[in-house]
Write a protein that holds these residues in place. Structure first.
Motif, PDB file in Angstrom:
ATOM      1  N   SER A   1     -12.800   2.336  -3.997  1.00 32.39           N
ATOM      2  CA  SER A   1     -12.614   0.907  -3.845  1.00 32.39           C
ATOM      3  C   SER A   1     -13.721   0.140  -4.579  1.00 32.39           C
ATOM      4  O   SER A   1     -13.444  -0.864  -5.246  1.00 32.39           O
ATOM      5  CB  SER A   1     -12.429   0.608  -2.363  1.00 32.39           C
ATOM      6  OG  SER A   1     -13.346  -0.232  -1.869  1.00 32.39           O
TER       7      SER A   1
ATOM      8  N   TYR B   1      -9.268   7.188   8.085  1.00 29.89           N
ATOM      9  CA  TYR B   1      -8.028   7.956   8.036  1.00 29.89           C
ATOM     10  C   TYR B   1      -8.233   9.258   8.788  1.00 29.89           C
ATOM     11  O   TYR B   1      -9.123  10.038   8.463  1.00 29.89           O
ATOM     12  CB  TYR B   1      -7.612   8.183   6.582  1.00 29.89           C
ATOM     13  CG  TYR B   1      -7.732   6.899   5.803  1.00 29.89           C
ATOM     14  CD1 TYR B   1      -6.851   5.848   6.058  1.00 29.89           C
ATOM     15  CD2 TYR B   1      -8.775   6.697   4.895  1.00 29.89           C
ATOM     16  CE1 TYR B   1      -7.002   4.626   5.418  1.00 29.89           C
ATOM     17  CE2 TYR B   1      -8.932   5.480   4.252  1.00 29.89           C
ATOM     18  CZ  TYR B   1      -8.045   4.448   4.512  1.00 29.89           C
ATOM     19  OH  TYR B   1      -8.212   3.235   3.889  1.00 29.89           O
TER      20      TYR B   1
ATOM     21  N   HIS C   1     -12.520   7.064  -0.434  1.00 31.25           N
ATOM     22  CA  HIS C   1     -11.902   5.738  -0.384  1.00 31.25           C
ATOM     23  C   HIS C   1     -12.929   4.651  -0.709  1.00 31.25           C
ATOM     24  O   HIS C   1     -12.632   3.712  -1.458  1.00 31.25           O
ATOM     25  CB  HIS C   1     -11.287   5.505   1.001  1.00 31.25           C
ATOM     26  CG  HIS C   1     -10.520   4.228   1.060  1.00 31.25           C
ATOM     27  ND1 HIS C   1      -9.270   4.095   0.480  1.00 31.25           N
ATOM     28  CD2 HIS C   1     -10.831   3.017   1.582  1.00 31.25           C
ATOM     29  CE1 HIS C   1      -8.847   2.852   0.652  1.00 31.25           C
ATOM     30  NE2 HIS C   1      -9.771   2.176   1.321  1.00 31.25           N
ATOM     31  N   GLU C   2     -14.136   4.806  -0.186  1.00 25.91           N
ATOM     32  CA  GLU C   2     -15.155   3.777  -0.449  1.00 25.91           C
ATOM     33  C   GLU C   2     -15.579   3.756  -1.919  1.00 25.91           C
ATOM     34  O   GLU C   2     -15.709   2.699  -2.528  1.00 25.91           O
ATOM     35  CB  GLU C   2     -16.375   3.983   0.468  1.00 25.91           C
ATOM     36  CG  GLU C   2     -16.033   3.693   1.922  1.00 25.91           C
ATOM     37  CD  GLU C   2     -17.253   3.664   2.848  1.00 25.91           C
ATOM     38  OE1 GLU C   2     -18.398   3.555   2.352  1.00 25.91           O
ATOM     39  OE2 GLU C   2     -17.051   3.751   4.079  1.00 25.91           O
TER      40      GLU C   2
ATOM     41  N   SER D   1       0.813  -1.205   0.000  1.00 28.06           N
ATOM     42  CA  SER D   1       0.000   0.000   0.000  1.00 28.06           C
ATOM     43  C   SER D   1       0.852   1.263   0.000  1.00 28.06           C
ATOM     44  O   SER D   1       1.421   1.645   1.004  1.00 28.06           O
ATOM     45  CB  SER D   1      -0.925   0.004   1.223  1.00 28.06           C
ATOM     46  OG  SER D   1      -0.150   0.027   2.395  1.00 28.06           O
TER      47      SER D   1
ATOM     48  N   LEU E   1     -12.441  12.114   2.708  1.00 28.80           N
ATOM     49  CA  LEU E   1     -11.534  11.027   2.316  1.00 28.80           C
ATOM     50  C   LEU E   1     -12.168   9.665   2.550  1.00 28.80           C
ATOM     51  O   LEU E   1     -11.934   8.723   1.789  1.00 28.80           O
ATOM     52  CB  LEU E   1     -10.212  11.132   3.075  1.00 28.80           C
ATOM     53  CG  LEU E   1      -9.266  12.192   2.509  1.00 28.80           C
ATOM     54  CD1 LEU E   1      -8.030  12.330   3.391  1.00 28.80           C
ATOM     55  CD2 LEU E   1      -8.841  11.844   1.077  1.00 28.80           C
TER      56      LEU E   1
ATOM     57  N   THR F   1     -11.713  12.436  -9.648  1.00 29.42           N
ATOM     58  CA  THR F   1     -11.569  12.335  -8.192  1.00 29.42           C
ATOM     59  C   THR F   1     -11.461  13.726  -7.554  1.00 29.42           C
ATOM     60  O   THR F   1     -12.036  13.965  -6.500  1.00 29.42           O
ATOM     61  CB  THR F   1     -10.329  11.508  -7.797  1.00 29.42           C
ATOM     62  OG1 THR F   1      -9.212  12.004  -8.525  1.00 29.42           O
ATOM     63  CG2 THR F   1     -10.515  10.047  -8.126  1.00 29.42           C
TER      64      THR F   1
ATOM     65  N   CYS G   1     -21.908   5.226   0.208  1.00 30.87           N
ATOM     66  CA  CYS G   1     -20.523   5.695   0.424  1.00 30.87           C
ATOM     67  C   CYS G   1     -20.491   7.206   0.666  1.00 30.87           C
ATOM     68  O   CYS G   1     -19.579   7.722   1.303  1.00 30.87           O
ATOM     69  CB  CYS G   1     -19.630   5.409  -0.783  1.00 30.87           C
ATOM     70  SG  CYS G   1     -19.592   3.708  -1.326  1.00 30.87           S
TER      71      CYS G   1
ATOM     72  N   THR H   1       1.098   5.169   0.060  1.00 36.98           N
ATOM     73  CA  THR H   1       0.180   6.166   0.607  1.00 36.98           C
ATOM     74  C   THR H   1       0.509   7.551   0.047  1.00 36.98           C
ATOM     75  O   THR H   1       1.610   7.813  -0.422  1.00 36.98           O
ATOM     76  CB  THR H   1       0.232   6.246   2.150  1.00 36.98           C
ATOM     77  OG1 THR H   1       1.512   6.736   2.538  1.00 36.98           O
ATOM     78  CG2 THR H   1      -0.013   4.892   2.785  1.00 36.98           C
TER      79      THR H   1
ATOM     80  N   PHE I   1      -3.541   8.536   3.258  1.00 34.47           N
ATOM     81  CA  PHE I   1      -4.525   7.572   2.751  1.00 34.47           C
ATOM     82  C   PHE I   1      -3.836   6.680   1.734  1.00 34.47           C
ATOM     83  O   PHE I   1      -2.873   7.092   1.081  1.00 34.47           O
ATOM     84  CB  PHE I   1      -5.739   8.290   2.146  1.00 34.47           C
ATOM     85  CG  PHE I   1      -5.388   9.228   1.015  1.00 34.47           C
ATOM     86  CD1 PHE I   1      -5.381   8.781  -0.303  1.00 34.47           C
ATOM     87  CD2 PHE I   1      -5.060  10.557   1.267  1.00 34.47           C
ATOM     88  CE1 PHE I   1      -5.048   9.643  -1.337  1.00 34.47           C
ATOM     89  CE2 PHE I   1      -4.730  11.427   0.225  1.00 34.47           C
ATOM     90  CZ  PHE I   1      -4.719  10.963  -1.079  1.00 34.47           C
TER      91      PHE I   1
END
Lengths: 364, 364
Positions: A298, A359, A294-295, A207, A290, A240, A351, A209, A230
């Motif tokens: 993902s 985070y 992130h959700e 990962s 964030l 994004t 989400c 970051t 993150f």
């Protein structure tokens, strides 16, 4: 999913690009804002078939004059009452100035009612060391950012505005200080800082970051810095930044509203000097944003894996590809990959509303 | 509010007008479709500051050539795969033909996979006996409707298309027969029929009613007619037709999908001749749509009453009005009333997903 919107009634003017297909600019920002309960006026600065990351598109830009005309249209019919404004991609320096004039007028109108108007400006200019707008857009933004309440540059854009090259924590802090003092900007979030900012942020093979770095200035213009690490998805997404910006609008409004007291009737929602960096509304808002990002990313990655596998993009081309030249094959692969990487939001609304915060803001 | 979308993954091309402020055309249709879980490509045919019911607006129309270019842009990047298309207001006959060409291409492409593409056409031409488009738009639509799967004219538009003057139940039936047989249209919903269609539909002083009249043709082109009475709000709203159309897209997809069996892979989702009028998917869909419409309109009425009272529109003008001439006063009153009548959807999402069905389809 809660049916109650997270914000009180909020009227937002959103100025950004429109794409027929896909999810960037106003196409994603408007939906995010509406889904969170905001009444959105959407002024589209272009209408393109798709985002430019596909490397080919059709459509037209809206001129500076057309932007000004639409604004005049709103004013003449009493449709110019906004609690917040979000501006994103605007094509060309003249159009940037036209959008800036709208924000300045709204700002001026709110002067007698502190805190009643808040401008979130995403100074879209470039990324990864490269401008993707004309050179004269940079000075156009430098002349405008002093009127913004919150700006959301990426690392490269923060460098362009501050004229400070960001190479480490010290130069990052310096860039933010310049933005707070020289340009008098109350709130800053730099949306993608790829410097290693602490020992805890080691790069594990699983990962990588990145960080978001934010600051709300004190009454004397000093930064109050925080960072949020993150994990990075190893995928190239578009839109994004636009989704981040729309969520910041909502979450700042929510956090400031829920704080009660005089904050929401304070110019630029500036917290008193006694508020520590990690207790800033900006930090709380960024954490929530964030978490949603992130959700959604993902879920997008999961769908993307399915879609590219179905299209056979990994191992070759879909049926019919055999007749294409290798250059055409690469182009087709790029187009299908771009389509597969479009943000998956409409079927993942939970989400947005109630993400799990993983985070947390940390001191710098 | 359920987090699960009512439809399976559904890709929709929505072609209609865009307004910066307010809720008509694509500005409301796109949000409705997205909120219900559809992935929407939104091709905007105009960008106006506000809807034309305000009697003044600024902005520009998109030309037929620009519509065709945007479509070419989608095709060249493999972004032209749609399960459904919804078309609403299109400015001028040439632009109507350009939109028709898109639908025809999509239709042609789906020929080998029956039921894989469904075009919902709202032939926006006028209302209450008056055209609000150029005269040549009428023959342009007459040349196109044969390719649509479902059309959603109001009573006046149904007359324009069928060339049958609708004055009673018999002429209404005749107009629908013409649309089914001469134009070969599978599904028809006439969205606002103001004829008294039964004794039970008496006009009480408290609630005037209107009807939606629908029909899905049999294999021999015979109508299968149903009507749904609903109470009328004594208010002039804009955008109700656009919201109705977007909801019909979602609910038809949902009902046909949930029906299982071969229906969703049958050309135009045409039910077998054994299905009675009141058992048609079209009737089920229309009931759900009217339920959502009724809830949103009733919330809009409540907010409208508050807003107009606050603005003092009923008893006079807001502060400052005293210096205006009576003509200017009337204009300002009209503008503020128009603003107050904008549909209130973003904070009332539960009306979309899970409305209470109050008005049921009846035999004609």
């Amino acid at each position: 999913m809660s049916a109650e919107p997270p914000v009180p009634e909020t009227s937002v003017l959103a100025v950004a690009s429109h794409v027929v297909s896909g999810h960037v600019g106003n196409k994603i920002a408007v939906f995010v804002l509406q889904s969170m309960g905001c009444d959105v006026s959407a002024l589209n600065t272009v209408q393109f078939s798709n985002h430019t990351g596909y490397r080919q598109w059709k459509g037209t830009r809206v001129s500076a004059q057309e932007i000004t005309d639409l604004w005049e249209g709103l004013k003449q019919s009493y449709l110019d009452q906004f609690d917040m404004m979000l501006s994103g991609y605007v094509p060309g320096a003249a159009a940037v100035e036209a959008v800036g004039n709208i924000a300045k007028e709204l700002k001026e109108k709110s002067r007698t009612k502190p805190g009643s108007f808040f401008w979130v400006l995403d100074p879209v200019m470039g990324d990864n060391g490269k401008l993707y707008v004309a050179d004269d857009v940079v000075p156009a933004y430098r002349g405008l950012v002093q009127h913004a309440d919150l700006i959301l540059p990426n690392q490269f854009e923060a460098e362009q505005l501050s004229e400070v090259k960001i190479t480490d924590s010290a130069s990052l802090r310096q860039a933010i200080e310049v933005l707070h003092t020289k340009f008098n900007i109350p709130h800053i979030v730099i949306t993608s800082v790829s410097l290693p900012l602490s020992d805890s942020q080691t790069t594990s093979p699983n990962s990588r970051t990145m960080s978001v770095v934010g600051s709300t200035k004190t009454s004397t213009g000093k930064p109050r810095l925080f960072k949020i690490h993150f994990p990075v998805f190893e995928c190239y997404f578009s839109g994004t930044g636009d989704m981040f910006a729309a969520l910041m609008v909502v979450r700042m409004r929510e956090v400031v509203h829920n704080a009660g007291g005089a904050l929401s009737s304070t110019t630029s929602w500036l917290s008193g000097d006694e508020v520590a960096p990690l207790d800033l509304p900006l930090a709380r808002a960024a954490e929530k944003v964030l978490a949603s990002m992130h959700e959604v990313l993902s879920r997008t990655c999961e769908s993307m894996a399915t879609e590219t596998a179905q299209a056979g993009i990994v191992n070759g081309l879909p049926a019919g590809g055999a007749t294409l030249s290798s250059e055409e094959e690469e182009k087709k692969r790029h187009l299908l990959r771009s389509r597969a990487a479009e943000l998956r939001l409409v079927r993942n609304l939970s989400c947005l509303r109630s993400p799990n915060i993983e985070y947390r803001a940390e001191k710098m």
